[in-house]
Structure formats: C-alpha cells, structure tokens
Design a protein around this motif. Structure first.
Motif, PDB file in Angstrom:
ATOM      1  N   SER A   1       4.316 -10.706   4.723  1.00 38.26           N
ATOM      2  CA  SER A   1       5.030  -9.609   4.440  1.00 38.26           C
ATOM      3  C   SER A   1       4.175  -8.269   4.232  1.00 38.26           C
ATOM      4  O   SER A   1       3.072  -8.358   3.399  1.00 38.26           O
ATOM      5  N   ILE A   2       4.492  -7.267   4.765  1.00 36.30           N
ATOM      6  CA  ILE A   2       3.889  -5.806   4.230  1.00 36.30           C
ATOM      7  C   ILE A   2       4.914  -4.937   3.736  1.00 36.30           C
ATOM      8  O   ILE A   2       5.871  -4.669   4.443  1.00 36.30           O
ATOM      9  N   TYR A   3       4.354  -4.218   2.805  1.00 36.22           N
ATOM     10  CA  TYR A   3       5.512  -3.283   2.251  1.00 36.22           C
ATOM     11  C   TYR A   3       4.495  -1.731   2.159  1.00 36.22           C
ATOM     12  O   TYR A   3       3.387  -1.684   1.373  1.00 36.22           O
ATOM     13  N   LEU A   4       5.012  -0.924   2.855  1.00 30.21           N
ATOM     14  CA  LEU A   4       4.287   0.586   2.828  1.00 30.21           C
ATOM     15  C   LEU A   4       5.250   1.392   2.071  1.00 30.21           C
ATOM     16  O   LEU A   4       6.526   1.276   2.002  1.00 30.21           O
ATOM     17  N   ILE A   5       4.503   2.334   1.305  1.00 33.78           N
ATOM     18  CA  ILE A   5       5.316   2.915   0.292  1.00 33.78           C
ATOM     19  C   ILE A   5       4.749   4.781   0.370  1.00 33.78           C
ATOM     20  O   ILE A   5       3.685   4.998  -0.030  1.00 33.78           O
ATOM     21  N   PRO A   6       5.560   5.312   1.193  1.00 24.87           N
ATOM     22  CA  PRO A   6       5.097   6.694   1.594  1.00 24.87           C
ATOM     23  C   PRO A   6       5.893   7.673   0.528  1.00 24.87           C
ATOM     24  O   PRO A   6       6.944   6.862  -0.136  1.00 24.87           O
ATOM     25  N   SER A   7       5.398   8.874   0.582  1.00 23.07           N
ATOM     26  CA  SER A   7       6.190   9.998  -0.248  1.00 23.07           C
ATOM     27  C   SER A   7       7.343  10.145   0.578  1.00 23.07           C
ATOM     28  O   SER A   7       7.267  10.351   1.562  1.00 23.07           O
TER      29      SER A   7
ATOM     30  N   SER B   1       0.772  -1.130  -0.104  1.00 21.07           N
ATOM     31  CA  SER B   1       0.057  -0.055  -0.070  1.00 21.07           C
ATOM     32  C   SER B   1       0.786   1.318  -0.006  1.00 21.07           C
ATOM     33  O   SER B   1       1.764   1.283   0.661  1.00 21.07           O
ATOM     34  N   CYS B   2       0.444   2.090  -0.873  1.00 23.87           N
ATOM     35  CA  CYS B   2       1.186   3.317  -0.459  1.00 23.87           C
ATOM     36  C   CYS B   2       0.524   4.055   0.628  1.00 23.87           C
ATOM     37  O   CYS B   2      -0.402   3.679   1.362  1.00 23.87           O
ATOM     38  N   VAL B   3       0.901   5.239   1.031  1.00 23.62           N
ATOM     39  CA  VAL B   3       0.660   5.905   2.544  1.00 23.62           C
ATOM     40  C   VAL B   3       0.087   7.211   1.935  1.00 23.62           C
ATOM     41  O   VAL B   3       1.039   7.839   1.498  1.00 23.62           O
ATOM     42  N   GLY B   4      -1.055   7.606   2.506  1.00 24.16           N
ATOM     43  CA  GLY B   4      -1.491   8.934   2.185  1.00 24.16           C
ATOM     44  C   GLY B   4      -1.540   9.701   3.484  1.00 24.16           C
ATOM     45  O   GLY B   4      -1.376   9.188   4.551  1.00 24.16           O
ATOM     46  N   LYS B   5      -2.197  10.907   3.296  1.00 22.35           N
ATOM     47  CA  LYS B   5      -2.335  11.842   4.464  1.00 22.35           C
ATOM     48  C   LYS B   5      -3.232  11.282   5.544  1.00 22.35           C
ATOM     49  O   LYS B   5      -3.256  11.789   6.591  1.00 22.35           O
TER      50      LYS B   5
ATOM     51  N   GLY C   1      -8.060   5.075   8.465  1.00 22.18           N
ATOM     52  CA  GLY C   1      -7.702   5.464   6.935  1.00 22.18           C
ATOM     53  C   GLY C   1      -7.791   4.093   6.023  1.00 22.18           C
ATOM     54  O   GLY C   1      -7.748   3.002   6.539  1.00 22.18           O
ATOM     55  N   PRO C   2      -7.742   4.150   4.806  1.00 18.81           N
ATOM     56  CA  PRO C   2      -8.041   3.384   3.852  1.00 18.81           C
ATOM     57  C   PRO C   2      -6.711   2.018   3.892  1.00 18.81           C
ATOM     58  O   PRO C   2      -6.868   0.748   3.714  1.00 18.81           O
ATOM     59  N   LEU C   3      -5.532   2.448   4.320  1.00 13.89           N
ATOM     60  CA  LEU C   3      -4.644   1.374   4.503  1.00 13.89           C
ATOM     61  C   LEU C   3      -4.854   0.534   5.638  1.00 13.89           C
ATOM     62  O   LEU C   3      -4.704  -0.816   5.287  1.00 13.89           O
ATOM     63  N   LEU C   4      -5.304   0.911   6.831  1.00 15.90           N
ATOM     64  CA  LEU C   4      -5.466  -0.067   7.789  1.00 15.90           C
ATOM     65  C   LEU C   4      -6.895  -0.710   7.779  1.00 15.90           C
ATOM     66  O   LEU C   4      -7.007  -1.986   7.916  1.00 15.90           O
TER      67      LEU C   4
END
Length: 441
Positions: A57-63, A24-28, A38-41
């Motif tokens: 495995s979990i991969y988080l992609i923030p800016s 998942s990308c990570v948003g505000k 939020g949508p990620l959780l």
C-alpha cells in the motif's frame, strides 16, 4: 559484513511476512521539480531498486485543495499516483489530503497529520486482520513543507505507529549525491530521539534505585556505547536487591574479566566486587549483612517505599544489636529473645556498650539516647507490620538516621562504601551520560 550491508539484510529480511506500507507527504517538487525527480519518487525507487522492498500500500498526503487553494499539492499527488500506477499496477495507492489552511503553520499541520496517520494505522490494521502479516511502514520525510516533515517524524517518535516497524528516510540533493544508492539514507533523528527518551527513563529509574525496571528497559534496541556492559551491570544490581548475592558476584566477576568496563568505573567496580565477594559467602559477617540491609532501606526510602524502608532499617539494627549483644555478653549465642528484651539487656549490661553513651536528635523529636531511639524504631516497625500506622516520609527518614547512628557507633559504617546508594547512583549516572554522549557523536 559492513554496517551498511547488515542494514540492507535487516530491512530486506523483515519484508518476508510483512504488509509493507509507504507514506509520504507531497511537496511542490513532486513528482518532478526543475527537471529532476522529486524526493517522493526517489525514495520509493531507492527502496524498491536498492533495498528490494515490495510494497502493498502507498499513502500520499498532499496539502488540501479545499483547505489551502493557493498552496495545495493535490494535483502533484494525482500526478504521482498516475506515474506509480504505471509502474506498480497491483499496489493500492491512496491520497489523503491534509486539510490544514496553511501547510506551513505547525499548529494546523500537526493535528491534521496526526489524524491522517491514525486513520492509516486503522486501515492497515484492518487490511492485515485476515492474514498473519506484520505491518511495516517506510516514511519519506523529505517531501512537503518543513512543518509537515517535522510533524511526521515527531508523531512517529511519540508512538502513533507504536508496535509496528517504522523506517524514516531522508532524500538528499541529487546535485551532491548523483548516485541513487547514496542519495537516500535512514533519517537518524527518530532513532536518536527515541534512544534519548529511553536513556532519560533509565536515568529516572536509576535515581530511584529501581534496577529491575531499568534492566527491563535496557532490553530495547540501543546503539550507544557501553550497552552490553550496562545490561550486565544492572543485572548485578537487580540480583543484589533480590538477595541473589552469589549470582550477582559471579556476573560481576564476568564483567571485570570481559574488558568491557569503562575506565572511569574501574575503581568503583573493583571495590564493589570486594563487597559482593564478602556478602556472597555462605556465612557472611554480621556487619556486612547489617550494612547491606541498611543500604536496602536507603534505596527503598528514595523510591518512596516507606514501609519497606522501615523494615530494612530495623532489620539492620536488629542484626547489629544481636551481634553486639553477644560480644558484650548481654545475651548468649543463639539465645531466643525479643527485640525489646535485647535493647534492655544491652542497656544494663555489665560490659559498658558504646550505644549507652550515644545520643541522637531526630527531626520533630526531642534529643534522646540512642537506645531509646532504637526502642522507638522497634515500636514503629511493629505498627507498620500490623498496618496500624500510616508511614510518612519523615518517619522513614528518622528510621534511617537511627540505623545509621547505630552502625556508626559500633564502628561498622565507614564513608565511601562501594555499595552506598549515593555512590552507586553517581557512578551509574556517569555511565548513562557517557552512553548519551556517544549517541550524538
């Protein structure tokens, strides 16, 4: 069992011997925004609680804080990881910052995410190399900027995680979907785009009459209307091209009795069935065989298989000449005679042949008698057989004109034959359009 229940079984059952990954990308709005999860959780909780998925495995992609200090979400990602580690102590959770200067600039976001997904793919492949596990990816496409979520879906659609199972999930506003079970759904865009691409490929193969390749393509998972019918129909056409006439006829009879035939194809298939019934006989008429070879040549011509096309056109002519020669008593039944002698016998036969009166104008050539054109085709075919002549498209098209003129002059070839390549193509393209239309309903 409902479609929804089947989907739950499908998603759950495939986890038994799988290495399951959440991306998942990570948003505000992650992990929480305006007092709501939020949508990620939400997506992750839905997959665990509703679908029964167990993640490895979990991969988080923030800016990235480094690349975009004014609009980064790395701190949000750290908060998400802390919350997740409290709930899932044994799961490996990693953060891959997306180093794009502007997370709303597609030209920066797309290549950055492409590289991150490629790295994740390699890392997961390495993790499963020592065990017989099959990677399965669940991707949330509701977190991050629109450019980030759109890029994720597109990268998956072009195959960056190809050969692995991939599920895309979208999360809806909890104000409109308060129940968790209805708040998260499979994102349809990926499936639809992939199926649209398959149908486009099917259309291109159909235009070239490449039915065997089309038959293989249709083995991919499609959820469009008429799919079972299409698989059988392409099996009929591929079998016909392999000269398995009886098998093709049997399959077509099964199709006609199955009730699967779309209304717009009823008349054509009834006519096609009559044709296949004739050619599937133990001793089909010479005219049927000759016309069939002519159509085979036509299809090879449109597929760019020019030497093969010329062989088929000549075979059609030779079948017609031998049968006609016996009818006008230019040769005896079963008499062994060369093609050159066959043409000359017809030319001087006492019982005048309509072939003697016919003329033809071929592209790039002067007008000539049809029998002279036949002798030209005989020579071309022999040179092609011995590999002493390169075959250009125009030569193959001229060969088609000769074969067509012979069959028409003998009264064998009439318009509207149900296996005529342009008629077949027209009907198949209509079927593909109906399949495509059903995809987007």
């Amino acid at each position: 069992m409902t479609e929804k229940e089947l989907e739950e079984v499908k998603v759950g059952a495939r986890q038994q011997k799988s290495f399951v990954v959440y991306i998942s990308c990570v948003g505000k709005r992650d992990p929480f925004g305006e007092g709501t999860e939020g949508p990620l959780l939400t997506c992750l909780r839905y997959l665990i609680e509703i679908k029964g998925v167990q993640f490895d495995s979990i991969y988080l992609i923030p800016s990235s804080k480094e690349a975009s200090p004014d609009s980064h979400t790395e701190d949000n990602a750290e908060d998400c990881r802390r919350i997740l580690l409290e709930r899932m102590q044994e799961v490996d959770i990693q953060i891959y910052p997306m180093k794009a200067k502007n997370p709303a600039d597609l030209k920066k976001v797309y290549p950055a995410l492409r590289d991150i997904l490629a790295n994740i793919r390699c890392e997961v492949k390495s993790k499963v190399s020592s065990c017989p596990c099959h990677p399965v990816f669940h991707i949330n496409v509701s977190s991050g900027t629109k450019q980030m979520t759109d890029s994720l879906a597109h990268l998956v659609s072009v195959g960056i995680l190809k050969s692995y199972e991939v599920y895309l999930w979208q999360v809806f506003d909890p104000c409109h979907h308060p129940e968790l079970q209805s708040r998260v759904q499979r994102a349809p865009e990926l499936d639809l785009l992939i199926q649209e691409q398959i149908l486009f490929q099917l259309e291109q193969l159909t235009k070239q009459h490449m039915y065997q390749e089309a038959k293989v393509l249709l083995k991919q998972e499609l959820t469009v209307d008429h799919i079972a019918f299409a698989k059988k129909l392409y099996d009929v056409l591929a079998s016909h091209d392999q000269w398995l006439y009886k098998y093709a006829n049997n399959i077509l009879q099964e199709i006609l009795s199955s009730g699967q035939v779309p209304n717009f194809m009823q008349d054509w298939l009834q006519g096609l069935a009559s044709w296949l019934k004739e050619i599937a006989k133990d001793t089909p008429q010479a005219a049927v065989l000759a016309i069939d070879r002519y159509y085979c040549g036509w299809r090879r011509l449109e597929s760019g298989l020019y030497p093969d096309a010329i062989n088929h056109f000549w075979t059609a002519c030779e079948l017609a000449l031998r049968h006609h020669g016996e009818n006008i008593r230019a040769i005896r039944p079963a008499e062994q005679i060369t093609a050159f002698e066959l043409v000359e016998r017809i030319r001087v036969a006492k019982q005048r042949s309509p072939l003697n009166n016919a003329e033809i104008v071929l592209q790039g050539q002067v007008p000539r008698s049809l029998l002279d054109a036949l002798d030209w085709l005989r020579k071309i075919r022999n040179e092609v057989e011995h590999g002493s002549r390169p075959v250009e498209e125009q030569i193959a098209r001229n060969a088609k004109e000769v074969a067509e003129k012979v069959l028409q002059t003998l009264g064998w070839l009439t318009s509207g034959n149900f296996l005529q390549p342009d008629i077949v193509k027209c009907n198949l393209l209509q079927l593909i359009q109906a399949m495509r239309d059903s995809l987007w309903r």
